[in-house]
Design a protein around this motif. Sequence first.
Motif, PDB file in Angstrom:
ATOM      1  N   MET A   5       0.860  -1.183   0.000  1.00  0.00           N
ATOM      2  CA  MET A   5       0.000   0.000   0.000  1.00  0.00           C
ATOM      3  C   MET A   5       0.901   1.240   0.000  1.00  0.00           C
ATOM      4  N   HIS A   6       0.685   2.123  -0.955  1.00  0.00           N
ATOM      5  CA  HIS A   6       1.441   3.374  -1.060  1.00  0.00           C
ATOM      6  C   HIS A   6       0.489   4.546  -0.798  1.00  0.00           C
ATOM      7  N   VAL A   7       0.741   5.292   0.256  1.00  0.00           N
ATOM      8  CA  VAL A   7      -0.059   6.479   0.573  1.00  0.00           C
ATOM      9  C   VAL A   7       0.731   7.695   0.071  1.00  0.00           C
ATOM     10  N   VAL A   8       0.092   8.474  -0.789  1.00  0.00           N
ATOM     11  CA  VAL A   8       0.797   9.512  -1.541  1.00  0.00           C
ATOM     12  C   VAL A   8       0.181  10.871  -1.238  1.00  0.00           C
ATOM     13  N   GLU A   9       1.012  11.807  -0.773  1.00  0.00           N
ATOM     14  CA  GLU A   9       0.521  13.168  -0.564  1.00  0.00           C
ATOM     15  C   GLU A   9       1.252  14.135  -1.485  1.00  0.00           C
ATOM     16  N   GLY A  10       0.945  15.424  -1.347  1.00  0.00           N
ATOM     17  CA  GLY A  10       1.566  16.436  -2.182  1.00  0.00           C
ATOM     18  C   GLY A  10       0.864  16.664  -3.502  1.00  0.00           C
ATOM     19  N   ILE A  11      -0.364  16.141  -3.623  1.00  0.00           N
ATOM     20  CA  ILE A  11      -1.116  16.293  -4.871  1.00  0.00           C
ATOM     21  C   ILE A  11      -1.830  17.656  -4.865  1.00  0.00           C
ATOM     22  N   GLU A  12      -1.925  18.268  -6.028  1.00  0.00           N
ATOM     23  CA  GLU A  12      -2.571  19.573  -6.156  1.00  0.00           C
ATOM     24  C   GLU A  12      -3.952  19.576  -5.493  1.00  0.00           C
ATOM     25  N   ASP A  13      -4.355  20.738  -5.017  1.00  0.00           N
ATOM     26  CA  ASP A  13      -5.643  20.932  -4.331  1.00  0.00           C
ATOM     27  C   ASP A  13      -5.695  20.229  -2.980  1.00  0.00           C
ATOM     28  N   GLY A  14      -4.519  19.858  -2.439  1.00  0.00           N
ATOM     29  CA  GLY A  14      -4.479  19.288  -1.097  1.00  0.00           C
ATOM     30  C   GLY A  14      -4.929  17.851  -1.004  1.00  0.00           C
ATOM     31  N   ARG A  15      -5.106  17.189  -2.118  1.00  0.00           N
ATOM     32  CA  ARG A  15      -5.584  15.816  -2.091  1.00  0.00           C
ATOM     33  C   ARG A  15      -4.447  14.822  -1.819  1.00  0.00           C
ATOM     34  N   PHE A  16      -4.828  13.598  -1.511  1.00  0.00           N
ATOM     35  CA  PHE A  16      -3.865  12.517  -1.384  1.00  0.00           C
ATOM     36  C   PHE A  16      -4.423  11.286  -2.092  1.00  0.00           C
ATOM     37  N   ALA A  17      -3.570  10.303  -2.310  1.00  0.00           N
ATOM     38  CA  ALA A  17      -3.979   9.103  -3.034  1.00  0.00           C
ATOM     39  C   ALA A  17      -3.456   7.867  -2.320  1.00  0.00           C
ATOM     40  N   VAL A  18      -4.078   6.738  -2.601  1.00  0.00           N
ATOM     41  CA  VAL A  18      -3.637   5.443  -2.087  1.00  0.00           C
ATOM     42  C   VAL A  18      -3.568   4.478  -3.266  1.00  0.00           C
ATOM     43  N   TYR A  19      -2.369   3.985  -3.532  1.00  0.00           N
ATOM     44  CA  TYR A  19      -2.197   2.945  -4.554  1.00  0.00           C
ATOM     45  C   TYR A  19      -1.910   1.629  -3.836  1.00  0.00           C
ATOM     46  N   THR A  20      -2.678   0.614  -4.142  1.00  0.00           N
ATOM     47  CA  THR A  20      -2.468  -0.704  -3.557  1.00  0.00           C
ATOM     48  C   THR A  20      -2.280  -1.716  -4.671  1.00  0.00           C
ATOM     49  N   LYS A  21      -1.468  -2.723  -4.399  1.00  0.00           N
ATOM     50  CA  LYS A  21      -1.363  -3.832  -5.333  1.00  0.00           C
ATOM     51  C   LYS A  21      -1.253  -5.122  -4.546  1.00  0.00           C
ATOM     52  N   VAL A  22      -1.813  -6.172  -5.123  1.00  0.00           N
ATOM     53  CA  VAL A  22      -1.848  -7.483  -4.466  1.00  0.00           C
ATOM     54  C   VAL A  22      -1.714  -8.547  -5.546  1.00  0.00           C
ATOM     55  N   HIS A  23      -1.005  -9.608  -5.243  1.00  0.00           N
ATOM     56  CA  HIS A  23      -0.757 -10.626  -6.264  1.00  0.00           C
ATOM     57  C   HIS A  23      -2.053 -11.332  -6.650  1.00  0.00           C
ATOM     58  N   HIS A  24      -2.171 -11.618  -7.942  1.00  0.00           N
ATOM     59  CA  HIS A  24      -3.403 -12.238  -8.449  1.00  0.00           C
ATOM     60  C   HIS A  24      -3.624 -13.625  -7.868  1.00  0.00           C
ATOM     61  N   SER A  25      -2.579 -14.273  -7.351  1.00  0.00           N
ATOM     62  CA  SER A  25      -2.760 -15.572  -6.709  1.00  0.00           C
ATOM     63  C   SER A  25      -3.506 -15.443  -5.388  1.00  0.00           C
TER      64      SER A  25
END
Length: 454
Positions: free
Chosen positions: A117-137
Amino acid sequence: MPPTDAMFLLAESREHPMHVGGLQLFTPPEGAGPDYVMNMISEIRSQTEVSSRFAMRPADPVSSVGNLWWAQNETIDFDYHIRHSAVPRPGRIRELFQLTSRWHGTLLDRHRPMWEMHVVEGIEDGRFAVYTKVHHSLFDGVSALRNMQNTLTEDPNDTELRVPWTPKERRPKPSGGGSRNPLALVGDAFSLGTTAAGLVPAGLKMLRQALGDHNFTTPLDAPRTIFNTPIGGARRFVAQSWEIERVKAVGDAVGATLNDVVLAMCSGALRRYLTELGELPEKSLTSMVPVSLRPGESADGGGNAVGAVIASLATDVDDPVDRLMAIRESVQASKNLMKELSPTQILLLSAVNMSALALSPVPGFVSLTKPPFNVIISNVPGPQKRMYWNGSRLDGVYPASIVLDGQALNITLTSNDDQLDFGIIGCRQTLPSLQRLIHHIEDSLTELEKAVSA
């Protein structure tokens, strides 16, 4: 380990990461201070009670045989699995997509539970994002999305911070309908051998349908395109949202479903993209499409009746409305066949439609054989209302799926309140300027809107 799980582990290589992912974009609650994201990450890492699924890893990652059964990690390094990141200045969505592209192209560590899980800040308009990845198995795209939904709430004042790895007995049941991820059907082609006899009458019905209905599309109808070549390991990810009402309005004007219009939007975009590159074939592209077999396309009551069919994208048709209607007729022809089949036959036939993907890792297979279809376009049920996480408003949820040798492009979308969120993943080496597809989809929808209102 079930054969379908092992298949995704054994087929994985540097050029073919076998994980699914998703990018969620959030607006923090009013009054959130500068330490809001940092405090949230600390709380996320403190939730150390983990379901067995999120503690699983291959028993012996170094040995091929050791990837055929699971082991459980006694402890989990949450500082490793939950990453704190920030986008470079100026913090546009473009920079966020560049980070997501890089993360989605790297392999998960098999010596640890196979998720990040990657929690990402510093996005314009004060927003943040969460990128997650999990193995298909461990999870397919649909179950991963439903896990994410379980962390959300409709109450903007609910600040209980829920995480996807919370043990199941402590979590609410997912709401809304669900469907199989189409890639999971690849394994079904090999795990349903005991019922293969049901495929004979299904095959005869398919042959009769193909001979009697010129709109019916088969795995033999796809032309070779730049989407259907061997791929490299780097990825490019782009995403965008469109209002559901715009898409529905086009469908209502001509008697087409929302999914028909989505396919027409993608068709027009792919047609433009390939034309720019001088690569548009004379014969129409085809797409693998999961279709609902429920009357009225409703998912109310949970559980969809879903089949994986191959549909024409009518990229050889100039007029946008004629193209939409040709797509509609192609999808309807496949639905008519599915209605004549038993559930087992539907599953078997769907698995056969996808089975060529299981052979794509075989050296030379993709180069020497015709593609079964040109692209996968999936519509996965998502949140039906405005949702929140720790008081932050969910602005977008963009799926990031898998591309393979012979399938260099994957388009997956999900509903999110009153919008459709598209996530497009492609091979960075094979498909130049992939971000142009986003503009082409908008142009394609605008073209349809003008045509149906003329």
